[in-house]
Design a protein around this motif. Structure first.
Motif, mmCIF file in Angstrom:
data_model
loop_
_atom_site.group_PDB
_atom_site.id
_atom_site.type_symbol
_atom_site.label_atom_id
_atom_site.label_comp_id
_atom_site.label_asym_id
_atom_site.label_seq_id
_atom_site.Cartn_x
_atom_site.Cartn_y
_atom_site.Cartn_z
ATOM 1 N N TYR A 101 3.814 3.431 12.161
ATOM 2 C CA TYR A 101 3.378 4.823 11.805
ATOM 3 C C TYR A 101 4.663 5.165 11.051
ATOM 4 C CZ TYR A 101 2.663 9.777 11.781
ATOM 5 O OH TYR A 101 2.076 11.096 11.450
ATOM 6 N N GLY A 102 4.309 5.780 9.818
ATOM 7 C CA GLY A 102 5.420 6.305 8.824
ATOM 8 C C GLY A 102 6.430 5.215 8.413
ATOM 9 N N GLN A 103 6.163 3.911 8.490
ATOM 10 C CA GLN A 103 7.039 2.947 8.158
ATOM 11 C C GLN A 103 6.745 2.305 6.672
ATOM 12 O OE1 GLN A 103 9.607 1.988 10.183
ATOM 13 N NE2 GLN A 103 8.988 3.646 11.332
ATOM 14 N N ILE A 104 7.728 1.779 6.075
ATOM 15 C CA ILE A 104 7.633 1.022 4.750
ATOM 16 C C ILE A 104 6.931 -0.385 4.833
ATOM 17 C CG2 ILE A 104 9.861 0.383 4.498
ATOM 18 C CD1 ILE A 104 9.907 1.384 1.573
ATOM 19 N N CYS A 105 6.444 -0.763 3.930
ATOM 20 C CA CYS A 105 6.098 -2.006 3.796
ATOM 21 C C CYS A 105 6.867 -2.944 3.013
ATOM 22 C CB CYS A 105 4.567 -2.312 3.565
ATOM 23 S SG CYS A 105 3.874 -3.799 2.983
ATOM 24 N N GLY A 106 7.890 -3.301 3.336
ATOM 25 C CA GLY A 106 8.761 -4.235 2.728
ATOM 26 C C GLY A 106 8.481 -5.503 2.464
ATOM 27 N N ALA A 107 9.627 -6.308 1.660
ATOM 28 C CA ALA A 107 9.018 -7.938 1.772
ATOM 29 C C ALA A 107 8.572 -8.436 3.180
ATOM 30 C CB ALA A 107 10.360 -8.437 1.039
ATOM 31 N N LYS A 108 7.737 -9.084 3.127
ATOM 32 C CA LYS A 108 7.083 -9.587 4.242
ATOM 33 C C LYS A 108 6.933 -8.676 5.305
ATOM 34 C CE LYS A 108 8.508 -14.592 3.416
ATOM 35 N NZ LYS A 108 9.244 -15.671 4.146
ATOM 36 N N GLY A 109 6.662 -7.398 4.920
ATOM 37 C CA GLY A 109 6.458 -6.243 5.772
ATOM 38 C C GLY A 109 5.499 -6.448 7.030
ATOM 39 N N TRP A 110 4.719 -7.485 6.827
ATOM 40 C CA TRP A 110 3.859 -7.841 8.001
ATOM 41 C C TRP A 110 4.335 -8.682 9.176
ATOM 42 C CZ3 TRP A 110 3.312 -9.574 2.929
ATOM 43 C CH2 TRP A 110 3.792 -10.995 2.750
ATOM 44 N N ASP A 111 5.482 -8.969 9.140
ATOM 45 C CA ASP A 111 6.385 -9.770 9.990
ATOM 46 C C ASP A 111 6.772 -8.561 11.053
ATOM 47 O OD1 ASP A 111 7.537 -12.477 8.373
ATOM 48 O OD2 ASP A 111 5.707 -12.073 9.393
ATOM 49 N N GLY A 112 7.196 -8.869 12.104
ATOM 50 C CA GLY A 112 7.861 -8.107 13.256
ATOM 51 C C GLY A 112 7.076 -7.083 14.023
ATOM 52 N N TYR A 113 5.663 -7.200 13.852
ATOM 53 C CA TYR A 113 4.876 -6.168 14.453
ATOM 54 C C TYR A 113 4.094 -7.012 15.593
ATOM 55 C CZ TYR A 113 5.921 -2.672 10.926
ATOM 56 O OH TYR A 113 6.568 -1.705 10.003
ATOM 57 N N ASN A 114 3.587 -5.927 16.780
ATOM 58 C CA ASN A 114 2.682 -6.564 17.443
ATOM 59 C C ASN A 114 1.531 -5.615 17.081
ATOM 60 O OD1 ASN A 114 4.311 -8.265 19.243
ATOM 61 N ND2 ASN A 114 4.832 -6.352 20.241
#
Length: 128
Positions: A101-114
């Motif tokens: 929520y409210g985060q930026i989608c950076g390079a490989k921004g799909w990584d690091g989330y559950n």
């Protein structure tokens, strides 16, 4: 909930558009990601979008051929795929992590989330 549509069979060089319709939350507020996976293969992040920061990112394998976008009125995220190659054949999934929520989608921004919710998956088959 995420409901996908738009997969199918296409010849190499062709185009398809995948849709990911959301309910229960607003796509604008979160990072929405697209992944793909074939049986026996590792899941691969393809693209992500952050509506609130208007940022988009792509895997190197699809950069220049795929385009991610969102329609806030329809609360839907799209993945436009052009110049498709046989190696793009996979099941494609959209997903959302509520922690984005409210985060930026950076390079490989799909990584690091559950990821909390996933679409049902959409088969894309590219014939040579």
């Amino acid at each position: 909930q995420l409901v996908e549509s738009g997969g199918g069979l296409v010849q190499a060089g062709g185009s398809l558009r995948l849709s990911c319709a959301a309910s229960g939350f607003t796509v604008y507020d979160y990072v929405i990601a697209w992944f793909r996976q074939a049986p026996g293969k590792e899941r691969e992040g393809v693209s992500c979008i952050s509506g609130s920061f208007n940022t988009k990112n792509y895997a190197d394998s699809v950069k220049g051929r795929f385009s991610i976008s969102s329609d806030d009125a329809k609360n839907t995220v799209y993945l436009q795929m052009k110049n498709l190659k046989p190696e793009d054949t996979d099941v494609y999934y959209c997903a959302v992590p509520y922690s984005s929520y409210g985060q930026i989608c950076g390079a490989k921004g799909w990584d690091g989330y559950n990821y909390d919710y996933w679409g049902q998956g959409n088969k894309v088959t590219v014939s040579s």
